[in-house]
Design a protein around this motif. Structure first.
Motif, PDB file in Angstrom:
ATOM      1  N   TYR A 172      48.944  39.993  35.878  1.00  0.00           N
ATOM      2  CA  TYR A 172      48.771  41.066  36.307  1.00  0.00           C
ATOM      3  C   TYR A 172      48.813  42.883  36.590  1.00  0.00           C
ATOM      4  N   ARG A 173      50.622  42.489  36.545  1.00  0.00           N
ATOM      5  CA  ARG A 173      50.730  44.537  35.984  1.00  0.00           C
ATOM      6  C   ARG A 173      51.229  44.888  34.914  1.00  0.00           C
ATOM      7  N   ALA A 174      50.722  43.507  33.726  1.00  0.00           N
ATOM      8  CA  ALA A 174      51.143  43.869  32.511  1.00  0.00           C
ATOM      9  C   ALA A 174      49.567  44.179  31.829  1.00  0.00           C
TER      10      ALA A 174
ATOM     11  N   VAL B 116      42.156  45.908  39.310  1.00  0.00           N
ATOM     12  CA  VAL B 116      42.704  45.093  38.119  1.00  0.00           C
ATOM     13  C   VAL B 116      41.730  43.324  38.278  1.00  0.00           C
ATOM     14  N   SER B 117      43.330  43.427  39.483  1.00  0.00           N
ATOM     15  CA  SER B 117      43.493  41.563  39.905  1.00  0.00           C
ATOM     16  C   SER B 117      42.168  41.199  40.127  1.00  0.00           C
ATOM     17  N   ALA B 118      41.206  41.980  40.769  1.00  0.00           N
ATOM     18  CA  ALA B 118      40.314  41.903  40.554  1.00  0.00           C
ATOM     19  C   ALA B 118      39.259  41.240  40.628  1.00  0.00           C
TER      20      ALA B 118
ATOM     21  N   VAL C  82      39.253  39.089  34.443  1.00  0.00           N
ATOM     22  CA  VAL C  82      40.960  39.608  34.069  1.00  0.00           C
ATOM     23  C   VAL C  82      41.815  38.199  34.777  1.00  0.00           C
ATOM     24  N   ARG C  83      41.052  37.724  36.224  1.00  0.00           N
ATOM     25  CA  ARG C  83      41.170  36.027  36.584  1.00  0.00           C
ATOM     26  C   ARG C  83      41.076  34.792  35.843  1.00  0.00           C
ATOM     27  N   ALA C  84      40.111  34.938  34.934  1.00  0.00           N
ATOM     28  CA  ALA C  84      39.755  33.695  34.157  1.00  0.00           C
ATOM     29  C   ALA C  84      40.626  33.698  33.318  1.00  0.00           C
TER      30      ALA C  84
ATOM     31  N   GLY D 181      53.166  33.660  43.689  1.00  0.00           N
ATOM     32  CA  GLY D 181      51.198  34.292  43.515  1.00  0.00           C
ATOM     33  C   GLY D 181      51.038  34.960  44.286  1.00  0.00           C
ATOM     34  N   ARG D 182      49.533  34.295  44.372  1.00  0.00           N
ATOM     35  CA  ARG D 182      48.692  35.400  45.582  1.00  0.00           C
ATOM     36  C   ARG D 182      47.861  34.005  46.025  1.00  0.00           C
ATOM     37  N   ASP D 183      47.074  32.916  44.866  1.00  0.00           N
ATOM     38  CA  ASP D 183      46.265  32.127  44.968  1.00  0.00           C
ATOM     39  C   ASP D 183      46.627  30.816  44.220  1.00  0.00           C
ATOM     40  N   ILE D 184      47.366  30.825  44.025  1.00  0.00           N
ATOM     41  CA  ILE D 184      48.455  29.450  43.146  1.00  0.00           C
ATOM     42  C   ILE D 184      48.516  27.937  44.113  1.00  0.00           C
TER      43      ILE D 184
ATOM     44  N   ARG E 133      47.163  48.387  52.621  1.00  0.00           N
ATOM     45  CA  ARG E 133      46.441  48.037  51.164  1.00  0.00           C
ATOM     46  C   ARG E 133      46.321  47.872  50.715  1.00  0.00           C
ATOM     47  N   ARG E 134      47.169  47.338  50.142  1.00  0.00           N
ATOM     48  CA  ARG E 134      47.518  46.677  48.799  1.00  0.00           C
ATOM     49  C   ARG E 134      46.547  45.417  49.117  1.00  0.00           C
ATOM     50  N   ASP E 135      47.590  45.142  50.505  1.00  0.00           N
ATOM     51  CA  ASP E 135      47.208  43.042  50.773  1.00  0.00           C
ATOM     52  C   ASP E 135      45.784  42.913  51.323  1.00  0.00           C
TER      53      ASP E 135
ATOM     54  N   ALA F 232      43.101  44.362  50.132  1.00  0.00           N
ATOM     55  CA  ALA F 232      42.329  44.479  48.839  1.00  0.00           C
ATOM     56  C   ALA F 232      42.769  43.289  48.168  1.00  0.00           C
ATOM     57  N   ASP F 233      43.282  43.188  48.184  1.00  0.00           N
ATOM     58  CA  ASP F 233      44.065  41.025  47.622  1.00  0.00           C
ATOM     59  C   ASP F 233      43.331  40.302  48.912  1.00  0.00           C
ATOM     60  N   SER F 234      43.569  39.964  49.591  1.00  0.00           N
ATOM     61  CA  SER F 234      43.260  39.307  50.798  1.00  0.00           C
ATOM     62  C   SER F 234      40.860  38.874  50.469  1.00  0.00           C
ATOM     63  N   GLY F 235      40.779  39.902  50.856  1.00  0.00           N
ATOM     64  CA  GLY F 235      38.945  40.523  50.502  1.00  0.00           C
ATOM     65  C   GLY F 235      38.144  40.898  49.145  1.00  0.00           C
ATOM     66  N   ARG F 236      39.432  40.524  48.405  1.00  0.00           N
ATOM     67  CA  ARG F 236      38.152  40.708  47.194  1.00  0.00           C
ATOM     68  C   ARG F 236      37.145  39.014  46.725  1.00  0.00           C
ATOM     69  N   THR F 237      36.924  38.783  46.179  1.00  0.00           N
ATOM     70  CA  THR F 237      35.578  37.881  46.400  1.00  0.00           C
ATOM     71  C   THR F 237      36.663  36.065  45.362  1.00  0.00           C
TER      72      THR F 237
HETATM   73  O1  C5P Z   1      53.561  40.026  43.456  1.00  0.00           O
HETATM   74  P1  C5P Z   1      53.167  41.323  42.739  1.00  0.00           P
HETATM   75  O2  C5P Z   1      53.141  42.243  43.917  1.00  0.00           O
HETATM   76  O3  C5P Z   1      53.862  41.453  41.272  1.00  0.00           O
HETATM   77  O4  C5P Z   1      51.936  41.650  42.647  1.00  0.00           O
HETATM   78  C1  C5P Z   1      50.935  42.302  41.960  1.00  0.00           C
HETATM   79  C2  C5P Z   1      49.482  42.226  42.316  1.00  0.00           C
HETATM   80  O5  C5P Z   1      48.867  41.420  41.147  1.00  0.00           O
HETATM   81  C3  C5P Z   1      48.853  41.594  43.154  1.00  0.00           C
HETATM   82  O6  C5P Z   1      49.062  43.084  44.492  1.00  0.00           O
HETATM   83  C4  C5P Z   1      47.441  41.291  43.097  1.00  0.00           C
HETATM   84  O7  C5P Z   1      46.639  41.991  43.471  1.00  0.00           O
HETATM   85  C5  C5P Z   1      47.400  41.094  42.219  1.00  0.00           C
HETATM   86  N1  C5P Z   1      47.645  38.933  41.788  1.00  0.00           N
HETATM   87  C6  C5P Z   1      46.705  38.073  42.135  1.00  0.00           C
HETATM   88  N2  C5P Z   1      47.348  37.159  41.713  1.00  0.00           N
HETATM   89  C7  C5P Z   1      47.862  36.513  41.855  1.00  0.00           C
HETATM   90  C8  C5P Z   1      49.058  37.420  41.842  1.00  0.00           C
HETATM   91  C9  C5P Z   1      49.706  38.534  41.899  1.00  0.00           C
HETATM   92  O8  C5P Z   1      45.698  39.019  42.077  1.00  0.00           O
HETATM   93  N3  C5P Z   1      48.772  35.407  41.897  1.00  0.00           N
END
Ligand code: C5P
Length: 218
Positions: free
Chosen positions: A35-37, A98-100, A104-106, A127-130, A174-176, A178-183
């Motif tokens: 997602y960073r790339a 971007v990751s929301a 991109v996710r698909a 990751g976050r959703d593995i 803030r990042r957590d 956003a990552d937890s609150g996305r649909t």
């Molecule tokens: O793990 P890292 O901090 O490098 O992840 C960067 C971002 O990538 C997270 O904050 C999140 O937005 C996104 N991410 C995600 N799903 C994953 C891994 C990362 O949405 N499986």
């Protein structure tokens, strides 16, 4: 053997996942780096990362490839190694937007599933959703946590104190959120994941605990 390691930022996911994979002779995939790339490419190409439609439109253009060797993890966009630039503060600040975006996710999830299926001995995927979405049939699911204070201190230390602990803590929270609150596939603990609080544990202790869990299921 598929080991899913999820959790919020700064819980030690990357160090832990690489060490577990190396100890067990498994491949390794850092999905956050993907997602960073993607985010790095969007910023480098002038895409407005706050505009989901623009991000969705552009998401098919870059080709993101990840190495799976835990000792030499490598990530490229269109053949260029971006392992360093994807850790910049600009990318970190933009990656949740971007990751929301579902398009991109698909793309990423499809790549992640194919990579896991192709790993010869098995794989550790962080990751976050593995455990919830990408590989819900994973053999072992771990959810790493740590207090916000500990996470901020670790991240600030990784940046050699260039950013204060307080500012790092704010950015992490803030990042957590956003990552937890996305649909689409938010950061979440799978019901059958084992939660490990790393606040008071050393890296070796966390790795030992996960390796023991994996050995039990082998
Ligand atoms: O793990 P890292 O901090 O490098 O992840 C960067 C971002 O990538 C997270 O904050 C999140 O937005 C996104 N991410 C995600 N799903 C994953 C891994 C990362 O949405 N499986």
């Amino acid at each position: 053997m598929i080991v899913a390691i999820d959790g919020p930022s700064g819980t030690g996911k990357s160090s832990t996942s690489k060490a577990v994979a190396a100890r067990l002779g498994l491949s390794y995939l850092d999905t956050g780096a993907q997602y960073r790339a993607m985010t790095w490419w969007m910023l480098a190409n002038g895409v407005d990362v706050q505009d989901p439609a623009a991000v969705a439109d552009a998401s098919g253009k870059p080709v993101v490839t990840s190495g799976t060797d835990p000792l030499h993890p490598q990530i490229s966009v269109d053949g260029t190694d971006v392992s360093g630039p994807i850790r910049s503060q600009e990318v970190t600040a933009a990656v949740s937007a971007v990751s929301a975006v579902p398009e991109v996710r698909a793309r990423m999830v499809d790549f992640q599933r194919r990579t896991a299926a192709a790993a010869p001995a098995g794989i550790v995927v962080e990751g976050r959703d593995i455990g919830t979405t990408v590989l819900p049939a994973a053999t072992v699911k771990i959810f790493l946590t740590a207090s916000a204070e500990v996470r901020a201190a670790r991240r600030s230390g990784e940046l050699n104190g260039a950013v204060s602990v307080a500012a790092t803590r704010e950015a992490l929270i803030r990042r957590d959120a956003a990552d937890s609150g996305r649909t689409t596939s938010p950061l979440a603990k799978a019901d059958d994941a084992v939660e490990v609080d790393t606040s008071e544990l050393t890296l070796d202790e966390v790795v030992d605990r996960i390796v023991a869990l994996v050995e039990q299921r082998r």
